[in-house]
Design an enzyme around this catalytic site. Structure first.
Site, PDB file in Angstrom:
ATOM      1  N   SER A 132      -5.331   5.331  -2.719  1.00  0.00           N
ATOM      2  CA  SER A 132      -4.838   4.088  -3.323  1.00  0.00           C
ATOM      3  C   SER A 132      -6.030   3.217  -3.672  1.00  0.00           C
ATOM      4  CB  SER A 132      -3.926   3.342  -2.340  1.00  0.00           C
ATOM      5  OG  SER A 132      -3.711   2.004  -2.748  1.00  0.00           O
ATOM      6  N   TYR A 146      -4.073  -0.038   6.270  1.00  0.00           N
ATOM      7  CA  TYR A 146      -3.746   0.842   5.154  1.00  0.00           C
ATOM      8  C   TYR A 146      -4.960   1.014   4.236  1.00  0.00           C
ATOM      9  CZ  TYR A 146      -1.369   2.556   0.931  1.00  0.00           C
ATOM     10  OH  TYR A 146      -0.994   3.285  -0.175  1.00  0.00           O
ATOM     11  N   LYS A 150      -6.946   4.572   3.551  1.00  0.00           N
ATOM     12  CA  LYS A 150      -7.116   5.146   2.218  1.00  0.00           C
ATOM     13  C   LYS A 150      -8.592   5.270   1.854  1.00  0.00           C
ATOM     14  CE  LYS A 150      -2.790   5.839   1.145  1.00  0.00           C
ATOM     15  NZ  LYS A 150      -2.275   7.225   1.028  1.00  0.00           N
TER      16      LYS A 150
END
Length: 232
Positions: A132, A146, A150
């Site tokens: 991402s 998160y 990533k």
């Protein structure tokens, strides 16, 4: 016929990827923690549904074994990801933010580790990690765990850039910005006009699938491809 695993294939981008692979001629194992959703995807594409919590070591091993039974795996797309709504780091308790790391980084690493030997036996395969833009930007982000996971997934990919060291398998990474899935359209619609004007353009899911298929066909080990939206 190639045997391809797509994790998180029950909905969202995972379902689009599963459909794209099936249309490209692969037999797709649609893996998802929601068996009903996985079954729906598999029925749509003539594939195999598999219930899998990718954060469970035993479930991950069973998923790879299922692909071996079908003559593969030739392709693995580590797509399952996300985070639990609510408090994020540093307000979130350890178990919550650690679970985000498990889902978005440790699970893809483990599935990759499990897939390399059987892929070598079929002449080498292709593994695509779905990261991402949250992992490559340098601006504040709502879920630090998160973003960190990533970012780790991107670097994990580049460390495996020599297929000769890992049985001939190419490990690659796709790094999309905001994808035009149903939830994204709903979030965009809920924004004020000013917020909407500042938001990144949505990437059509078809563009993500096309990029994924391109990497699987011709990408080289360690390739990281960033995708951004384009203005109408």
């Amino acid at each position: 016929m190639d045997v391809a695993i797509v994790t998180g294939a029950g909905s969202g981008l995972g379902r689009h990827l599963a459909v794209g692979l099936a249309e490209d001629g692969a037999h797709v194992i649609a893996a998802d923690i929601d068996l009903s959703a996985a079954t729906s995807t598999a029925a749509q594409i003539g594939g195999t549904a598999f219930r899998c919590d990718v954060t469970s070591p035993s479930a991950a091993a069973d998923l790879i074994a299922a692909a071996v039974d079908l003559g593969g795996p030739h392709v693995l797309i580590n797509n399952a990801g996300g985070w639990t709504p609510g408090d994020q780091f540093p307000a979130a308790p350890y178990e919550a933010w650690s679970g985000t790391l498990d889902l978005n980084l440790r699970a893809p690493m483990h599935l990759t580790q499990l897939a390399l030997e059987p892929m070598a036996r079929v002449g080498g395969g292709a593994i695509l990690n779905i990261a991402s833009s949250a992992g490559v930007e340098d601006s504040p982000y709502g879920s630090p765990e998160y973003g960190a996971a990533k970012a780790g997934l991107v670097r994990f990919t580049t460390t495996l850039g020599d297929p000769g060291r890992i049985g001939g398998t190419r490990v690659m990474c796709l790094v999309p910005n905001w994808i035009g899935l149903e939830r994204a359209h709903a979030e965009l619609a809920a924004m004020s006009p000013d917020e909407r004007a500042q938001a990144s353009p949505l990437i059509p899911p078809s563009k993500v699938v096309a990029a994924a298929l391109g990497l699987l066909r011709a990408g080289t080990g360690g390739t990281v491809l960033e995708l951004v939206g384009s203005l109408p």
